[in-house]
Write a protein that holds these residues in place. Structure first.
Motif, PDB file in Angstrom:
ATOM      1  N   GLY A 166       0.811  -1.203   0.000  1.00  0.00           N
ATOM      2  CA  GLY A 166       0.000   0.000   0.000  1.00  0.00           C
ATOM      3  C   GLY A 166       0.848   1.258   0.000  1.00  0.00           C
ATOM      4  O   GLY A 166       2.003   1.253   0.446  1.00  0.00           O
ATOM      5  N   LEU A 167       0.261   2.351  -0.497  1.00  0.00           N
ATOM      6  CA  LEU A 167       0.954   3.629  -0.547  1.00  0.00           C
ATOM      7  C   LEU A 167      -0.101   4.730  -0.563  1.00  0.00           C
ATOM      8  O   LEU A 167      -1.140   4.602  -1.211  1.00  0.00           O
ATOM      9  CB  LEU A 167       1.823   3.728  -1.804  1.00  0.00           C
ATOM     10  N   LYS A 210       3.032   0.418   3.143  1.00  0.00           N
ATOM     11  CA  LYS A 210       2.706  -0.778   3.925  1.00  0.00           C
ATOM     12  C   LYS A 210       2.951  -2.017   3.072  1.00  0.00           C
ATOM     13  O   LYS A 210       2.638  -2.031   1.885  1.00  0.00           O
ATOM     14  CB  LYS A 210       1.240  -0.768   4.377  1.00  0.00           C
ATOM     15  N   GLN A 211       3.514  -3.040   3.713  1.00  0.00           N
ATOM     16  CA  GLN A 211       3.650  -4.344   3.079  1.00  0.00           C
ATOM     17  C   GLN A 211       3.094  -5.399   4.028  1.00  0.00           C
ATOM     18  O   GLN A 211       3.301  -5.315   5.244  1.00  0.00           O
ATOM     19  CB  GLN A 211       5.111  -4.675   2.761  1.00  0.00           C
ATOM     20  N   ASP A 233       4.731  -4.604   7.720  1.00  0.00           N
ATOM     21  CA  ASP A 233       5.672  -3.495   7.819  1.00  0.00           C
ATOM     22  C   ASP A 233       4.948  -2.223   7.399  1.00  0.00           C
ATOM     23  O   ASP A 233       4.618  -2.045   6.226  1.00  0.00           O
ATOM     24  CB  ASP A 233       6.885  -3.743   6.914  1.00  0.00           C
ATOM     25  N   ASP A 234       4.653  -1.351   8.378  1.00  0.00           N
ATOM     26  CA  ASP A 234       3.996  -0.074   8.125  1.00  0.00           C
ATOM     27  C   ASP A 234       4.986   1.041   8.447  1.00  0.00           C
ATOM     28  O   ASP A 234       5.437   1.163   9.590  1.00  0.00           O
ATOM     29  CB  ASP A 234       2.748   0.094   9.003  1.00  0.00           C
ATOM     30  N   PHE A 282      -3.935   3.696  -1.406  1.00  0.00           N
ATOM     31  CA  PHE A 282      -4.107   2.606  -2.360  1.00  0.00           C
ATOM     32  C   PHE A 282      -3.492   1.327  -1.801  1.00  0.00           C
ATOM     33  O   PHE A 282      -2.340   1.330  -1.347  1.00  0.00           O
ATOM     34  CB  PHE A 282      -3.420   2.952  -3.683  1.00  0.00           C
ATOM     35  N   THR A 283      -4.249   0.243  -1.848  1.00  0.00           N
ATOM     36  CA  THR A 283      -3.744  -1.074  -1.456  1.00  0.00           C
ATOM     37  C   THR A 283      -3.997  -2.051  -2.595  1.00  0.00           C
ATOM     38  O   THR A 283      -5.134  -2.197  -3.060  1.00  0.00           O
ATOM     39  CB  THR A 283      -4.438  -1.584  -0.181  1.00  0.00           C
ATOM     40  N   LEU A 284      -2.936  -2.691  -3.046  1.00  0.00           N
ATOM     41  CA  LEU A 284      -3.021  -3.676  -4.121  1.00  0.00           C
ATOM     42  C   LEU A 284      -2.537  -5.006  -3.577  1.00  0.00           C
ATOM     43  O   LEU A 284      -1.486  -5.074  -2.915  1.00  0.00           O
ATOM     44  CB  LEU A 284      -2.157  -3.253  -5.302  1.00  0.00           C
TER      45      LEU A 284
END
Length: 948
Positions: free
Chosen positions: A195-196, A204-205, A230-231, A940-942
């Motif tokens: 995410g970004l 975020k991962q 991981d944020d 956005f989260t993909l």
């Protein structure tokens, strides 16, 4: 009381028939989304959260909302705590962006911990369970950081919004949140996402993998999961334009009301340093080494604050960072056809990082011959016969940074089974440990600071005076240049700012047993009875290397050192091991009284009673009575009445004395000095007593449509409250009494409580836990579910609302405050909008594509809830966000793959700015927005989900 009675008479309990695709439903686990056969648990015989005897959620007299983990995370990706927060029944949850202090009791040792708060009456009054068993506390204040629960195999989360201490024991005053593990998961699934934010930060991962299989001809089952998160967070408040240095100025009086300002600066603390005495009084080092008159901003109602100008400001973390690993494993084995054994372990290894304060120099004494000072200024000072001068500055050095490393483990094991005649039994053991190590980077060593500020010329080099006169007393001293915004060297700052450490361990051991069955029947059917017992021991210990007892040694130091002063700017005290032991016994029944009568399809009475004995705080009885009246298939009524408790935690009873520097307005003198604020425990505390009522109805007027409305009223007497002597109400109570009020003991000043002279400014504040408050709140919850088709394609709509107009805190000697519909309060009090709405829409336009929309809205709030305060504009605007999730699912021969894109805060709405009145003298340090409002902006989260 009339208004409350009307709500209880008119509104409804809970229970809503779930839609086949419902993510949120007040219903039994048996009606959750269909799952593949290999994953389906024996949900038809699952005990409903909130009771040990009711096995059908549609018969529960207590409001129970069931949240499917998969569906909740679909509309709100991230942690499961983030997903639960979209339910309006939660208000005041804490997390990475909760405006907590980095140290002290509000942060509880970890300012970025995720804690749940039902009804906004305190996270310590919400009991967290894992499969019906109490989760050991993980924070110093007894609250559970729910990140301890690995979410990869959590099937659902049940939320009971009513008092159930008679069933589960202490802490269940506002309700229970029960995480239910999928114990029969078979196969393999994994999720990878990134995410970004729309501004290119807060990355975020997330990676999770879970697997399970049956063994030993089906008699055994093993499953496990691993998750990595991981944020990066947002390290500075200034990283968002709308966080425009909000602060409140004024005295809260008619003559000088509180006013909210933006671009607030510290009037006498510029970044470069302000000379406050002598020849150059009022001049600042706006650039390194060069003096000019300070440019003041616009004045406010507080002398310490200005709008604009040369004044400095704080810039603390907006969202703390998080790195975590979650681990889970479970083994089940059928010993016989009637005896089942299990063993389970769950762990959470996480690091949270939050940054807060800059170093603040307040009227420090500087030598006029300091070689860092330009020769022209030294000459002028010498000519004026001025050997020293004073200086104030907000030193733009590395910020105070709290790095909290938590290692949390929960071990569970036990036996359960049946006697073959309808009776069931269980025996469960729980061992939980939390080791929390907090490193406070850049903690000011006051002795080193005093030595480093006194620089002298030593031949061709600049040295600390003490290393010239007494070289053995301060080996390694590096002189500190404070004459300019960037004048200080990294080496000098590294010598003055040190890392201190605080390590705490919490351990809980418990053993519980229960038996339930139907010993007899009434004329309407069998009576279900459960008896249970529990033994529990909780212990706490801590070790610190920054003790309040550590004092400065002023030998050889000429200035800025007072014998007996604190060595560290921020201290933690060590605590020898303290413990409490609890013994409990309970009985519960569910009795059918009427069946198939006119206007009564069925009527059941449910009751429970529990005796609890604490070796630290006494013996208590709790009880609950509830009724479920089914008029017909379309309409039901429910109601409960309960007596609940919350026993004081070990931290409240025996916490070591901790101090942190604060800058709060002294209402007696008008000054805003930076002085210690010291937390005190209280070993004489007793349990809080909660009285809760709920009542309501469930209506299903047509297929696919269900409506649930419930009202509630909660009163908590003998409430344990941390009284902060700096709070305006307690200050006024002290001064109005002429010094006789008990609240006067919460402050220290030189000359009593009537003199308004500057020389009588406060020198220390105290906070102390006391059983003196009564907390009262009431409100109503609404849920509407509707399943339909749209363009001949399946669609579902859900609407959830929580109305909570008041959360009052009544205490003797001070005015009653109301945090209902208020954004800020003392000691980090959480925001509680009086109206909170969530609407969800799901639509499947084509076979493999699903669209989910979510819209959240909260009402306008006040900035402060103290009715004795006078405000000019006591208002924080309403706020809303919209999320959209697109997911494409494709099935293959080996499994399924789902690709999803989630956009949170689709329209990039900016949270309205606000601040707490008594935090205003530290502009930019915390506040700036109401807890619970989104500060990320469009995000956005993909991701991809795999299922084999």
């Amino acid at each position: 009381m009339k208004t409350q009675s009307r709500i209880l008479a008119l509104l409804a309990g809970v229970g809503v028939a779930a839609l086949s695709s419902a993510a949120f439903a007040q219903t039994a686990p048996a009606t959750q989304d269909p799952v593949p056969a290999e994953d389906a648990s024996d949900v038809g015989d699952v005990v409903v959260t909130g009771s040990r005897v009711i096995r059908n959620g549609d018969a529960s007299p207590s409001p129970v909302t069931v949240v499917s983990t998969e569906e909740a995370l679909r509309v709100q990706p991230g942690t499961l705590a983030d997903a639960l927060a979209i339910l309006p029944v939660f208000a005041g949850n804490r997390g990475s962006g909760s405006n907590p202090t980095s140290t002290g009791s509000v942060g509880a040792g970890n300012a970025g911990a995720n804690s749940l708060n039902l009804r906004n009456v305190g996270a310590n009054r919400t009991l967290v369970l894992l499969d019906g068993l109490r989760v050991p506390p993980t924070l110093l204040n007894g609250v559970v950081d729910v990140d301890v629960i690995p979410q990869a195999l959590v099937q659902r989360v049940d939320t009971v919004t009513g008092g159930v201490s008679a069933v589960y024991g202490s802490d269940a005053i506002s309700g229970v949140v029960n995480y239910v593990i999928d114990k029969n998961f078979n196969g393999l699934r994994a999720t990878v996402s990134t995410g970004l934010s729309g501004q290119g930060d807060a990355a975020k991962q997330n990676l999770s993998i879970a697997g399970g299989t049956r063994l030993l001809d089906g008699r055994a089952h093993v499953e496990g999961s691993y998750e990595y998160r991981d944020d990066e967070g947002i390290p500075y408040r200034s990283d968002r334009d709308f966080m425009d240095l909000w602060g409140v100025a004024g005295a809260g009086t008619t003559a000088n009301p509180y006013v909210l300002y933006s671009d607030v600066r510290q009037a006498t603390f510029p970044f470069g340093g302000l000379i406050t005495s002598g020849l150059f009084n009022g001049q600042t080092f706006a650039t390194d080494g060069v003096l000019r008159p300070i440019v003041h901003g616009a004045t406010t109602g507080s002398a310490a604050l200005e709008v604009g100008g040369d004044g400095g400001y704080y810039d603390s973390s907006l969202l703390g960072s998080l790195e975590a690993q979650q681990i889970f494993g479970r083994f089940d084995f059928d010993i016989t056809d009637h005896i089942h054994a299990y063993a389970q372990v769950s762990g959470n290894l996480k690091t949270n990082v939050n940054a807060s304060d800059y170093v603040r120099l307040t009227n420090v004494t500087m030598n006029s011959s300091n070689p860092f000072l330009a020769q022209t200024y030294r000459t002028q000072l010498a000519t004026a016969n001025q050997p020293t001068f004073r200086l104030s500055e907000l030193l733009r050095a590395p910020r105070l940074e709290a790095v909290s490393e938590s290692e949390q483990w929960i071990y569970m094991g036990g036996l359960n089974g049946d006697f073959g005649d309808g009776y069931k039994w269980s025996l469960d053991l729980v061992h939980g440990t939390t080791d929390m190590d907090t490193t406070l980077n850049n903690n000011v060593n006051n002795q080193r600071l005093a030595a480093a500020l006194d620089a002298v010329q030593n031949g061709s080099t600049i040295s600390c005076s003490i290393t010239v006169t007494n070289p053995s007393l301060a080996n390694g001293c590096v002189p500190l240049n404070v004459f300019g915004p960037t004048a200080a060297s990294a080496e000098a700052l590294a010598w003055v700012l040190q890392s201190t450490h605080y390590s705490a361990q919490t351990v809980m051991d418990s053993a519980s047993a229960h038996v339930d069955g139907s010993p007899f029947s009434t004329w309407a059917g069998p009576v279900a009875v459960a008896v249970s017992a529990e033994w529990r021991k909780l212990s706490f210990s801590s070790v610190s290397d920054a003790l309040p007892s550590a004092v400065v040694d002023c030998t050889g130091i000429r200035y800025n050192c007072t014998a007996g002063g604190a060595l560290w700017a921020n201290t933690y005290a060590s605590s020898p091991e303290v413990s409490q032991t609890v013994q409990e016994a309970a009985i519960e029944f569910d009795a059918p009284l009427v069946v198939d009568a006119p206007f009564i399809q069925s009527f059941n009475l449910n009751g429970a009673a529990r005796f609890t004995s604490y070796d630290t705080s006494g013996d208590y009885w709790t009880w609950k009575i509830g009724a479920d009246w089914r008029i017909n298939d379309a309409f039901r009524l429910r109601a409960t009445r309960s007596r609940d408790i919350r026993a004081p935690t070990l931290y409240e009873l025996f916490a070591p004395t901790n101090s942190v520097p604060v800058t709060t307005q002294d209402l007696l003198t008008g000054a805003s000095p930076t002085v210690p604020s010291t937390d005190l425990s209280n070993p004489n505390l007793t349990a809080e007593i909660g009285d809760t009522s709920t009542a309501g109805f469930i209506w299903k007027p047509m297929d696919g449509l269900s409506i649930a409305l419930d009202g509630y009223h909660i009163t908590i007497s003998d409430a344990v409250t941390q009284i902060n002597g700096a709070t305006a109400a307690y200050q006024r109570a002290c001064y109005d009494s002429g010094g006789t009020s008990e609240f006067c003991a919460l402050q220290v000043r030189p000359n009593g409580y009537t003199s308004t002279a500057a020389s009588n400014a406060v020198t220390r504040w105290y906070t102390k836990y006391m059983n003196i408050a009564e907390v009262e709140t009431y409100g109503a919850d609404l849920e509407v579910n509707y399943a339909a088709t749209l363009f001949d394609r399946p669609a579902a709509f859900r609407f959830l609302a929580a109305y909570q107009p008041h959360v009052t805190y009544a205490q003797p000697g001070v005015v009653t405050t109301d945090q209902g519909g208020v954004a800020f309060g003392p000691l980090g009090a959480a925001a509680g909008p009086d109206l909170r709405l969530t609407a969800l829409l799901r639509f499947q336009p084509v076979e493999n594509l699903t669209v989910d929309l979510m819209h959240r809205w909260r009402d306008v709030m006040k900035l402060g809830g103290d009715p004795s305060q006078v405000w000019a504009g006591n208002r924080l605007d309403a706020f809303s966000t919209t999320n959209i999730n697109l997911s494409w699912k494709a099935d293959t021969a080996v499994g399924s793959t789902e690709v999803f894109l989630n956009v949170s805060n689709l329209f990039d709405n900016e949270a309205p700015g606000g601040a707490y009145a008594l935090n205003g003298t530290r502009a930019g340090l915390r506040d700036g927005y109401a807890m619970g409002d989104d500060v990320l902006g469009r995000y956005f989260t993909l991701g991809v989900r795999f299922r084999l």
